[in-house]
Scaffold this motif. Sequence first.
Motif, PDB file in Angstrom:
ATOM      1  N   ARG A 307      14.709  60.316  13.479  1.00 19.91           N
ATOM      2  CA  ARG A 307      13.906  59.281  14.143  1.00 19.91           C
ATOM      3  C   ARG A 307      12.912  59.484  15.361  1.00 19.91           C
ATOM      4  O   ARG A 307      12.469  58.635  16.008  1.00 19.91           O
ATOM      5  N   SER A 308      12.456  60.653  15.117  1.00 20.39           N
ATOM      6  CA  SER A 308      11.410  61.264  16.089  1.00 20.39           C
ATOM      7  C   SER A 308      10.269  60.528  16.069  1.00 20.39           C
ATOM      8  O   SER A 308       9.322  60.220  17.156  1.00 20.39           O
ATOM      9  N   GLU A 309       9.811  59.867  14.835  1.00 18.92           N
ATOM     10  CA  GLU A 309       8.365  58.933  14.803  1.00 18.92           C
ATOM     11  C   GLU A 309       8.587  57.807  15.539  1.00 18.92           C
ATOM     12  O   GLU A 309       7.830  57.286  16.239  1.00 18.92           O
ATOM     13  N   GLN A 310      10.008  57.085  15.311  1.00 19.76           N
ATOM     14  CA  GLN A 310      10.050  55.774  16.001  1.00 19.76           C
ATOM     15  C   GLN A 310      10.264  56.214  17.583  1.00 19.76           C
ATOM     16  O   GLN A 310       9.463  55.122  18.212  1.00 19.76           O
ATOM     17  N   ILE A 311      10.793  57.189  17.956  1.00 20.26           N
ATOM     18  CA  ILE A 311      11.057  57.395  19.258  1.00 20.26           C
ATOM     19  C   ILE A 311       9.638  57.605  20.005  1.00 20.26           C
ATOM     20  O   ILE A 311       9.443  56.990  20.973  1.00 20.26           O
ATOM     21  N   ASP A 312       8.881  58.419  19.386  1.00 20.79           N
ATOM     22  CA  ASP A 312       7.438  58.399  19.899  1.00 20.79           C
ATOM     23  C   ASP A 312       6.844  57.256  20.014  1.00 20.79           C
ATOM     24  O   ASP A 312       5.803  57.045  21.106  1.00 20.79           O
ATOM     25  N   ALA A 313       6.649  56.591  19.070  1.00 18.46           N
ATOM     26  CA  ALA A 313       6.148  55.206  18.999  1.00 18.46           C
ATOM     27  C   ALA A 313       6.492  54.253  19.949  1.00 18.46           C
ATOM     28  O   ALA A 313       5.737  53.843  20.635  1.00 18.46           O
ATOM     29  N   ILE A 314       7.903  53.948  20.229  1.00 15.26           N
ATOM     30  CA  ILE A 314       8.279  53.189  21.424  1.00 15.26           C
ATOM     31  C   ILE A 314       7.874  53.809  22.784  1.00 15.26           C
ATOM     32  O   ILE A 314       7.453  53.106  23.472  1.00 15.26           O
ATOM     33  N   GLN A 315       8.105  55.123  22.954  1.00 15.31           N
ATOM     34  CA  GLN A 315       7.428  55.657  24.156  1.00 15.31           C
ATOM     35  C   GLN A 315       6.230  55.813  24.638  1.00 15.31           C
ATOM     36  O   GLN A 315       5.716  55.186  25.607  1.00 15.31           O
ATOM     37  N   ILE A 333       9.680  45.271  22.481  1.00 13.86           N
ATOM     38  CA  ILE A 333       9.866  46.035  21.266  1.00 13.86           C
ATOM     39  C   ILE A 333      10.977  45.604  20.575  1.00 13.86           C
ATOM     40  O   ILE A 333      12.299  45.496  21.293  1.00 13.86           O
ATOM     41  N   VAL A 334      10.748  45.252  19.261  1.00  9.50           N
ATOM     42  CA  VAL A 334      12.253  44.793  18.315  1.00  9.50           C
ATOM     43  C   VAL A 334      12.296  46.012  17.333  1.00  9.50           C
ATOM     44  O   VAL A 334      11.417  46.199  16.675  1.00  9.50           O
ATOM     45  N   VAL A 335      13.459  46.506  17.548  1.00 10.68           N
ATOM     46  CA  VAL A 335      14.087  47.557  16.441  1.00 10.68           C
ATOM     47  C   VAL A 335      14.732  46.841  15.432  1.00 10.68           C
ATOM     48  O   VAL A 335      15.969  46.253  15.767  1.00 10.68           O
ATOM     49  N   ALA A 336      14.225  46.677  14.249  1.00 11.72           N
ATOM     50  CA  ALA A 336      15.061  45.942  13.190  1.00 11.72           C
ATOM     51  C   ALA A 336      15.252  46.949  11.990  1.00 11.72           C
ATOM     52  O   ALA A 336      14.723  47.843  11.619  1.00 11.72           O
ATOM     53  N   GLY A 337      16.400  46.430  11.234  1.00 12.91           N
ATOM     54  CA  GLY A 337      17.141  47.258  10.153  1.00 12.91           C
ATOM     55  C   GLY A 337      18.220  46.663   9.729  1.00 12.91           C
ATOM     56  O   GLY A 337      18.672  45.841  10.118  1.00 12.91           O
ATOM     57  N   LYS A 338      18.588  47.070   8.409  1.00 10.27           N
ATOM     58  CA  LYS A 338      19.779  46.683   7.782  1.00 10.27           C
ATOM     59  C   LYS A 338      20.919  46.871   8.460  1.00 10.27           C
ATOM     60  O   LYS A 338      21.013  47.878   9.221  1.00 10.27           O
ATOM     61  N   PRO A 339      22.123  46.442   8.104  1.00 12.42           N
ATOM     62  CA  PRO A 339      23.548  46.911   8.615  1.00 12.42           C
ATOM     63  C   PRO A 339      23.679  48.399   8.394  1.00 12.42           C
ATOM     64  O   PRO A 339      23.566  48.735   7.526  1.00 12.42           O
ATOM     65  N   GLY A 340      24.239  48.958   9.516  1.00 11.51           N
ATOM     66  CA  GLY A 340      24.771  50.221   9.447  1.00 11.51           C
ATOM     67  C   GLY A 340      23.573  51.315   9.512  1.00 11.51           C
ATOM     68  O   GLY A 340      23.798  52.343   9.376  1.00 11.51           O
ATOM     69  N   ILE A 341      22.272  51.019   9.772  1.00 11.73           N
ATOM     70  CA  ILE A 341      20.969  51.823   9.707  1.00 11.73           C
ATOM     71  C   ILE A 341      20.926  52.598  10.901  1.00 11.73           C
ATOM     72  O   ILE A 341      20.276  53.352  11.124  1.00 11.73           O
ATOM     73  N   GLY A 342      21.673  52.198  11.958  1.00  9.80           N
ATOM     74  CA  GLY A 342      21.622  52.983  13.185  1.00  9.80           C
ATOM     75  C   GLY A 342      20.730  52.418  14.419  1.00  9.80           C
ATOM     76  O   GLY A 342      20.067  53.080  15.163  1.00  9.80           O
ATOM     77  N   LYS A 343      20.554  51.081  14.197  1.00 12.83           N
ATOM     78  CA  LYS A 343      19.647  50.720  15.348  1.00 12.83           C
ATOM     79  C   LYS A 343      20.284  50.532  16.883  1.00 12.83           C
ATOM     80  O   LYS A 343      19.385  50.855  17.560  1.00 12.83           O
ATOM     81  N   THR A 344      21.360  50.186  16.851  1.00 11.81           N
ATOM     82  CA  THR A 344      22.065  50.570  18.186  1.00 11.81           C
ATOM     83  C   THR A 344      22.000  51.762  18.879  1.00 11.81           C
ATOM     84  O   THR A 344      21.566  52.102  19.846  1.00 11.81           O
ATOM     85  N   ALA A 345      22.213  52.785  17.706  1.00  9.73           N
ATOM     86  CA  ALA A 345      22.036  54.408  18.158  1.00  9.73           C
ATOM     87  C   ALA A 345      20.503  54.597  18.703  1.00  9.73           C
ATOM     88  O   ALA A 345      20.506  55.356  20.044  1.00  9.73           O
ATOM     89  N   LEU A 346      19.432  54.095  17.988  1.00 12.19           N
ATOM     90  CA  LEU A 346      18.539  54.480  18.232  1.00 12.19           C
ATOM     91  C   LEU A 346      18.078  53.832  19.593  1.00 12.19           C
ATOM     92  O   LEU A 346      17.257  54.376  20.562  1.00 12.19           O
ATOM     93  N   GLY A 347      18.364  52.466  19.854  1.00  9.57           N
ATOM     94  CA  GLY A 347      18.250  51.728  21.049  1.00  9.57           C
ATOM     95  C   GLY A 347      18.763  52.304  22.411  1.00  9.57           C
ATOM     96  O   GLY A 347      18.062  52.611  23.458  1.00  9.57           O
ATOM     97  N   ILE A 348      20.054  52.872  22.146  1.00  8.96           N
ATOM     98  CA  ILE A 348      20.740  53.543  23.317  1.00  8.96           C
ATOM     99  C   ILE A 348      20.084  54.893  23.811  1.00  8.96           C
ATOM    100  O   ILE A 348      19.747  55.107  24.834  1.00  8.96           O
ATOM    101  N   HIS A 349      19.707  55.547  22.576  1.00  7.70           N
ATOM    102  CA  HIS A 349      19.182  56.849  22.765  1.00  7.70           C
ATOM    103  C   HIS A 349      17.944  57.009  23.527  1.00  7.70           C
ATOM    104  O   HIS A 349      17.524  57.602  24.302  1.00  7.70           O
ATOM    105  N   VAL A 350      16.942  55.934  22.750  1.00 11.63           N
ATOM    106  CA  VAL A 350      15.604  56.065  23.457  1.00 11.63           C
ATOM    107  C   VAL A 350      15.597  55.373  24.747  1.00 11.63           C
ATOM    108  O   VAL A 350      14.674  55.658  25.774  1.00 11.63           O
TER     109      VAL A 350
END
Length: 1010
Positions: A307-315, A333-350
């Motif tokens: 997810r480096s591309e998304q992280i860089d875009a958010i930052q 910023i709204v991070v969207a995706g299907k069930p199980g895609i890792g939205k929460t993991a990305l949100g917490i990490h970034v």
Amino acid sequence: MAVEFRVLGPLDALIDGQRIDIGGNRQQIVLACLVLEAGSVVSIDRLMRAVYGDSLPSSARVQVQICVSALRRLFGRHGHPGSIVTRNQGYLLRLAEMEVDLQRYERLVQEARAAGEAGRKREASALYREALNLWRGPALEGLDSEPLRLVADRLAESRVTVIEDCVEYDLELGRHREVIPELNDLVATHPLHERLRGQLMVALYRSGRQAEALDAYRAARRTLIDELGLEPSEWLQQLERSILSADSELSAPESPVTAAMAVEPAEPALELVNPERTPGSEPAPAARGGRPVPCMLPTDIADFTGRSEQIDAIQAYLAAAADDPGQLAVPIIVVAGKPGIGKTALGIHVSHRLAVRYPDGQLFADLHGRSSDRVSPMQILERFLRILGVPGNSIPDGLEERAEMYRGLLSDRRMLVVLDNAGSEAQVLPLLPGNPRTAVLITARSRLGALPGAVHVDIDVLDAAHSVELLSRIAGDDRVRDEAAAAEALTELCGRLPLALRIAGARLAARPHWSVEQLTDRLENESRRLDELNHGVMGVRVSISLTYDNLSAPARRLFRLLAVVDIPVFSAWVCAALLDQRLTDAYDLLDDLVDAQLVEIDGTGTGPRRQYRFHDLIRVFARERLAAEEPLAERAAALRRVFGGLQFLAEQAHRKLYGEGNKNLHSPAPRWQIPARATDRMLSEPLGWFERERQFIVAAVRQAAQVGAVEYCWDLAVTAVTLFESRVYLNDWRETHEIALTAVREAGDQLGNAAVLYSVGALALVEKRFAEARRRLEESLRLFETLGEEHGQAMVNRQLGFLERMDGNLAEAARRYELVLPVVRRDGNPAAIAYVLHSIAQIELERGNPAAAKVILGQALEFSRQVGGRRIEAQALDRLGQVHLQAGEPDEAVVIFGEALAATRESGDAIGEAYATLGLGMAYLHVGDLGKADSTLTSARRLAVASGETMVEARVEFCMGELALAGDRTQAATVHLERALDMFREIRAPLFEARVLALLSRLDGRCRVA
């Protein structure tokens, strides 16, 4: 014990450095195929073709299995049992310690190219040399196998390119004298490679041997003219001019000694992603200026991957917003995706990476958006106000009052608010601050498009490399590395969905006695896949269910029914057919599924061109719900409506392409009709529609055969030839018709059998397999005669007439067309009339009666324009152009062929475009404009090769021969004509063969006189 395979030369297998006896030729071929695709499954059919070619004996499968058994025993005796694994209809070579010289070669070449691109020329040259030293002779030398020869030829071409790249760096490093002997040998071996010739010229020139450099150019020119009838390329000619003028740009670079002393630039230092927060920095203090500084973020994800591309875009977005003094709106910023895609993991990490930018604290809340225990904004605001220091008895009772107090407390702070798993805009709006120095990061399954000013970051499944990396971090690096092939297969069965990968990794970590392959085998059973993807509190089925259960009942039914159709992608109209509803109502329900991320948009098409797809695991869930909740009769009826809708649209697309009067044989199966206005929008570009639905049509033919819907099966296959022929999808044509032919014969459907045989014969005609075409067409004709199907007989006789004309039997061809003409006139089918007329005109043309042909073609053109199908008109124009040429009217032919070319391009007819371009080139030749003739015929050859149209390619070569003769290039003319002769003989076109032989005879006579 390590195993080494060598394919860059004769096939060798070494264990601990000792060569082992592989066995006879068959075993060597089988082993070579497995080695070339080590870690992947090689089907038995491919192995059979590799050993025996196309002429398979009845014992081929058994012989291949014997070879595999012998190889297993061989490796077992040398300490490697289980090295060849049986998979679905194939085998896989799997060794823990295995090295293949080809893999090492390709790795070194990649490293060399990377070094060269980074400016490290000396390193690039050394790596190229190391790669080339692995070659011991021609690849797979001595193995008599057509597929392996193709691989060997590809590798040989690759080797020459690598040599050229290596020599290029050597020249740049000043090693011109050293490479001259090598280049002399290479030019002798590869005399038509102009780049090697040019490199030799440069090396000689830089070595003070200008005369020899010019001799090398003259030798290159002689070879190219003698072998190809072509002058050297512009690049090589320019190089000769530069040598003649002693161009300073050809001067040698600095000497090798000086170059060796040069220090290559150091690699750039790695930059921190967030320079304001370094590893080991202290956490934020508990209070700032006497106010609480909350830090509510959950623990960061230790094994977070990708997810480096998304992280860089958010930052980048939040950094720009923070630094912009004119920023007035709250950055959302709204991070969207299907069930199980890792939205929460990305949100917490970034959020942890962003925390240092927000020194006044970070708020976090899980809104449980789509579950039954959804949290209300009232509850979240109470929690936020308490942690911001508001006593419980001071918290207002109303939502608006709480939101106002919350915004007031954040009005002068720089904070980050993280709202995880939001269900809707209404749930989020009261939680938005009013201060633009506070940022909001939201994760949700839908995009929450009504949030003003929000930036949307969509995330999808992980790529293959990151999927394996995530699995490794959870299950263990060594374990995954030791079973690399099984690990890759496991990630694909998980659909590269992060939640599924985490569950798979956790199951492996909890069961150290399991192999990765063991879990992979368990997941291969689709009916149990979601049961296997369950561990502790984690479960893919549970995650998807939370979304599914919150849909409306009609949306849930559509979701289930979409699993009825076994297709990779689908268009929106399919939903209406499944539900038997109006398009607009079905489209609304489809939008609900897209918003819930249960269905995803495929590609970038808009409006009627937009297509959709399921994620693999969501499809599995949909099939479970289909089996549990939808009656069998409803499923069958829904599927037949989809077949009927597809058949309806395919027929309408055919009519739009060929005109209203163009009739075709069809089955009596019911159609599911789509309103005319919607149909017109979908089919505004008929071939474009066929292209979009191509995968669907092929899959539908296969599924219709499987469920016994035989009439849809053969009718869809035959109607789709409209696409397969015009876009040269011959494999699709062949596959669908093999399926349909089996289905109609098993069902005893005689009409379907006749129609499919006719279409199979037409395919054989396109592929210039004339003997098979005749056999299939005559079999079809007998069936149509038995059925009394006059229209079918006419269709077949048209094709047989063409065959007779190709064989030079003009009288029999004319008889066939005369049988067809009254039938199509009675049918009132102007398209068919036009086809037959311009075929009759072609016979008159070949009989030497251009005047009669011109009259008939005038009638054909009139009928084709009645139809409104540009493709038919183009074919009539093409024939009319031929008439003008034969009548000695080349200027008129140029105009007519130009009109034909425009019509083929407008209709998207690739083969027709090749024919029209050929005609235009011939017309320019007869006019005497040799330059335009050359460029136009070159374009015609390119189009012919791209569409696999050998007849056009052969005729282009014939015309190129005439063009060369017109320019007094006798040798080049001979080359072109001999190529044309070979091709005409290959496709068995005696009429054209005779023309070439006649011209070659005249050419031979001219040479003797000279």
